[in-house]
Motif scaffolding. Structure first.
Motif, mmCIF file in Angstrom:
data_model
loop_
_atom_site.group_PDB
_atom_site.id
_atom_site.type_symbol
_atom_site.label_atom_id
_atom_site.label_comp_id
_atom_site.label_asym_id
_atom_site.label_seq_id
_atom_site.Cartn_x
_atom_site.Cartn_y
_atom_site.Cartn_z
ATOM 1 N N THR A 457 0.820 -1.215 0.000
ATOM 2 C CA THR A 457 0.000 0.000 0.000
ATOM 3 C C THR A 457 0.852 1.263 0.000
ATOM 4 O O THR A 457 0.318 2.368 -0.103
ATOM 5 N N LEU A 458 2.164 1.124 0.132
ATOM 6 C CA LEU A 458 3.058 2.278 0.276
ATOM 7 C C LEU A 458 3.129 3.045 -1.036
ATOM 8 O O LEU A 458 3.410 2.478 -2.081
ATOM 9 N N SER A 459 2.935 4.377 -0.971
ATOM 10 C CA SER A 459 2.650 5.085 -2.218
ATOM 11 C C SER A 459 3.114 6.538 -2.203
ATOM 12 O O SER A 459 2.302 7.455 -2.120
ATOM 13 N N PRO A 460 4.430 6.790 -2.286
ATOM 14 C CA PRO A 460 4.894 8.170 -2.418
ATOM 15 C C PRO A 460 4.489 8.747 -3.766
ATOM 16 O O PRO A 460 4.197 8.008 -4.722
ATOM 17 N N SER A 461 4.478 10.066 -3.866
ATOM 18 C CA SER A 461 4.068 10.734 -5.105
ATOM 19 C C SER A 461 5.014 11.870 -5.465
ATOM 20 O O SER A 461 5.535 12.571 -4.595
ATOM 21 N N LEU A 462 5.201 12.041 -6.758
ATOM 22 C CA LEU A 462 5.952 13.156 -7.308
ATOM 23 C C LEU A 462 5.195 13.629 -8.535
ATOM 24 O O LEU A 462 4.603 12.812 -9.269
ATOM 25 N N ALA A 463 5.182 14.941 -8.765
ATOM 26 C CA ALA A 463 4.508 15.469 -9.949
ATOM 27 C C ALA A 463 5.224 16.725 -10.420
ATOM 28 O O ALA A 463 5.762 17.475 -9.602
ATOM 29 N N TRP A 464 5.246 16.932 -11.727
ATOM 30 C CA TRP A 464 5.845 18.144 -12.260
ATOM 31 C C TRP A 464 4.898 18.764 -13.280
ATOM 32 O O TRP A 464 4.180 18.081 -14.010
ATOM 33 N N HIS A 465 4.895 20.097 -13.279
ATOM 34 C CA HIS A 465 3.985 20.857 -14.140
ATOM 35 C C HIS A 465 4.750 21.381 -15.348
ATOM 36 O O HIS A 465 5.954 21.607 -15.281
ATOM 37 N N ARG A 466 4.045 21.598 -16.417
ATOM 38 C CA ARG A 466 4.714 22.104 -17.618
ATOM 39 C C ARG A 466 5.270 23.513 -17.426
ATOM 40 O O ARG A 466 6.104 23.966 -18.215
ATOM 41 N N ASP A 467 4.828 24.226 -16.342
ATOM 42 C CA ASP A 467 5.380 25.552 -16.066
ATOM 43 C C ASP A 467 6.681 25.494 -15.255
ATOM 44 O O ASP A 467 7.262 26.535 -14.950
ATOM 45 N N GLY A 468 7.123 24.271 -14.889
ATOM 46 C CA GLY A 468 8.399 24.129 -14.187
ATOM 47 C C GLY A 468 8.281 23.799 -12.719
ATOM 48 O O GLY A 468 9.293 23.485 -12.069
ATOM 49 N N ARG A 469 7.090 23.837 -12.146
ATOM 50 C CA ARG A 469 6.935 23.449 -10.745
ATOM 51 C C ARG A 469 7.115 21.940 -10.575
ATOM 52 O O ARG A 469 6.738 21.168 -11.461
ATOM 53 N N VAL A 470 7.679 21.548 -9.432
ATOM 54 C CA VAL A 470 7.815 20.128 -9.099
ATOM 55 C C VAL A 470 7.280 19.937 -7.686
ATOM 56 O O VAL A 470 7.643 20.681 -6.769
ATOM 57 N N LEU A 471 6.435 18.939 -7.504
ATOM 58 C CA LEU A 471 5.710 18.709 -6.253
ATOM 59 C C LEU A 471 6.000 17.314 -5.717
ATOM 60 O O LEU A 471 5.976 16.339 -6.458
ATOM 61 N N SER A 472 6.268 17.240 -4.420
ATOM 62 C CA SER A 472 6.451 15.968 -3.718
ATOM 63 C C SER A 472 5.395 15.879 -2.630
ATOM 64 O O SER A 472 5.184 16.839 -1.884
ATOM 65 N N PHE A 473 4.731 14.705 -2.523
ATOM 66 C CA PHE A 473 3.715 14.580 -1.477
ATOM 67 C C PHE A 473 3.463 13.115 -1.138
ATOM 68 O O PHE A 473 3.854 12.205 -1.882
#
Length: 587
Positions: A457-473
């Motif tokens: 069930t372990l589920s880290p997340s990463l996401a990046w936007h086309r405007d250059g932002r990068v998100l970790s959650f």
């Protein structure tokens, strides 16, 4: 430019990572330091014998670190059936797979960090040796299991009932055996280069004294478990010697300008992408974030996605998982069309061509096993449990780190909880119970087999936007991890809430699907909602057929997040629900 940002589920871990960043370390150095501290200060949620998935961002590219250990060579359905089991118990030694967390942290440090091992381990060793204020929920767990430890798990009694009684809430708690284990590893971590010294530490754990102690303990100690019978383990030193954490490409999904990165289907991570595929951003953006239509749509999409999780997901190295089909526009559209105006309280997996027999077999197994009704609670939600007589289950921790160079780490360590397995004398830690996620029924994607990774069930997340932002959650929470993360991500990425507001908005989740944890119970149609979700919304949801249970505000979800803007500006946030958590941005 700021030095870095870090958030985690415990303030002492956040501080340890921040200290590393302030001393010139990068995000990987800080993540390892914080991760090892979490093993000390949240021992009811993770430990050195546990598991570790992480997703990280480096040089403009995302990569997954898989430190989810596979099953031992002796983990066969025939052996477990011969032990009189129909389900793998959630505790004891038969529930153990090869512990991957230590090797994962070491591999991360070796390949991507900059600091020496003694530096990044210093805070964890100090807190284990000198003591740390023990959390109330850890004390509650120890207190509830005190008699069980004394009667059945003497190693656990010796560590957690020092002086014969549970520790005092808020009092200093020491684990000198763990501190000594780590010091001994450091003594053996010799070599001409930094990388060689870290590899020597890995050898001490997996091919040295730690592996030998684990193998001897599993072979000679019969541990009482939830089956009501004592069993020895099947994990051996030979199994340990073959293990190494590894890297792989993430599964990605594009949504409203963002690219979401998750683990492959050896984890439940793709269920978040599947849920998003049924929730168009323009539709979500038009809805009230706490309104009936929003909650109903999200819950129904999650029911469908989780039904697919239970029917298809497994270790893709050994099982054919049709992930491309499950994430295709055509499949998502067909599943979305199955969402009606009222709650569908059946288990309803979709059918991918060529997998019809698999869908039927899984449905037959779930019906034949007659899984118990009622939710399984991790410590994140232990206060909500209606059956106070059950043994407390374990849970998870999470951390997010960003450094001034733009490196980002999202990690969700778990397993090796103090309540999951007997403490191994002399080592100061216990093993994991991840094998409970396998089925003892043949011919299923999740059937037990040697050398197979459990569908965690372990589920880290990463996401990046086309405007250059990068998100970790990410968040603790077992089966709820991707449900709470979905709410955060929809509110942030589709509805435009700020990082903190998206974390703190009212949470809800489904308990409709079979739990991943023993005894695999479920609440058909169950919907748990915090009390700050408007009463009118809750009443309307009940009228639509959801089996709704209101819980106190702030009861569920411990999501943390960190965000890097294109100009280098950093944000870090932890929900107010993370009572002991912390987030900081260093100047």
């Amino acid at each position: 430019m700021t030095t870095g940002a870090i958030s985690s589920t415990h303030a002492l871990a956040t501080q340890a990572g921040a200290d590393i960043l302030a001393a010139g370390g990068n995000a990987f150095d800080a993540a390892v330091a914080a991760g090892l501290v979490l093993q000390v200060v949240e021992p009811h949620l993770n430990g050195p014998g546990g598991d570790l998935p992480a997703i990280f961002w480096k040089d403009g590219k995302a990569q997954v670190l898989c430190a989810q250990g596979p099953t031992p060579a002796g983990a066969t359905i025939a052996h477990y059936k011969a032990e009189g089991l129909d389900l793998i118990p959630g505790d004891g030694l038969l529930a153990t797979v090869i512990p991957g967390a230590f090797d994962g942290w070491m591999l991360m440090l070796r390949d991507h960090g900059t600091m020496e091992l003694p530096t990044v381990m210093a805070a964890a060793i100090r807190l284990a040796d000198e003591g740390h204020p023990i959390l109330d929920r850890a004390v509650d767990t120890i207190t509830k299991l005190g008699d069980f430890f004394t009667q059945h798990w003497p190693g656990s009694a010796a560590l957690w009932l020092q002086g014969g009684k549970p520790p005092e809430k808020g009092g200093l708690f020491r684990n000198p055996d763990l501190a000594q284990t780590w010091r001994r590893i450091l003594d053996l971590a010799t070599g001409e280069t930094r990388e060689a010294r870290i590899d020597a530490a890995r050898d001490a754990f997996y091919r040295g004294f730690v592996a030998e102690a684990i193998g001897d303990f599993c072979a000679t100690f019969k541990a009482m478990d939830a089956s009501g019978t004592a069993h020895s383990g099947v994990l051996t030193a030979g199994d340990m010697a073959t293990y190494s954490a590894s890297y792989e490409a993430p599964l990605t999904y594009d949504y409203n300008g963002w690219t979401l990165a998750k683990t492959g289907p050896w984890g439940q991570g793709p269920v978040l992408a599947q849920s998003l595929s049924m929730l168009p951003a323009d539709v979500v953006a038009s809805l009230d974030t706490t309104g009936t239509d929003f909650v109903h749509l999200v819950i129904e999409a999650q029911k469908l996605a989780y039904a697919d999780r239970d029917t298809y997901y497994a270790d893709p190295a050994l099982v054919d998982v049709p992930m491309d089909d499950l994430l295709s526009d055509a499949y998502a559209s067909a599943r979305r069309d199955q969402i009606g105006p009222t709650a569908d309280n059946t288990l309803h997996a979709g059918t991918v061509p060529g997998f019809e027999a698999q869908v039927a077999t899984m449905a037959d197994v779930l019906e034949r096993l007659s899984l118990p009704e009622g939710a399984v609670y991790e410590p994140t939600m232990a206060h909500l449990a209606t059956d106070k007589g059950t043994i407390p289950r374990g849970d998870t921790v999470h951390l997010d780190v960003i450094d001034k160079w733009g490196n980002i780490v999202s990690a969700t360590p778990s397993g090796g909880w103090l309540q999951s397995s007997p403490t191994i004398p002399g080592l100061g830690f216990c093993l994991n119970s991840r094998a409970q996620m396998f089925w003892l029924e043949p011919d299923l994607p999740g059937s037990l087999a040697p050398g197979k990774r459990p569908r965690t069930t372990l589920s880290p997340s990463l996401a990046w936007h086309r405007d250059g932002r990068v998100l970790s959650f990410g968040t603790p929470g077992g089966d709820q991890q991707d449900q709470w993360q979905l709410l955060f991500f929809l509110r942030f990425a589709a509805q435009g809430l700020s990082l903190q507001d998206a974390l703190d908005a009212p949470m809800f989740h489904s308990t409709h699907m079979p739990a991943s944890f023993f005894p695999r119970s479920r609440e058909p149609g169950g919907l748990v909602a915090e009390a700050d979700l408007p009463e009118a919304t809750r009443d309307a949801l009940a009228a639509r057929g959801h089996v709704l249970r209101a819980v106190p505000k702030g009861s569920v979800g411990r999501v943390t997040a960190a965000l890097r803007h294109p100009d280098g500006r950093l944000e870090a946030a932890a929900t107010y629900r993370a009572t002991y958590g912390g987030a900081t941005v260093l100047p």
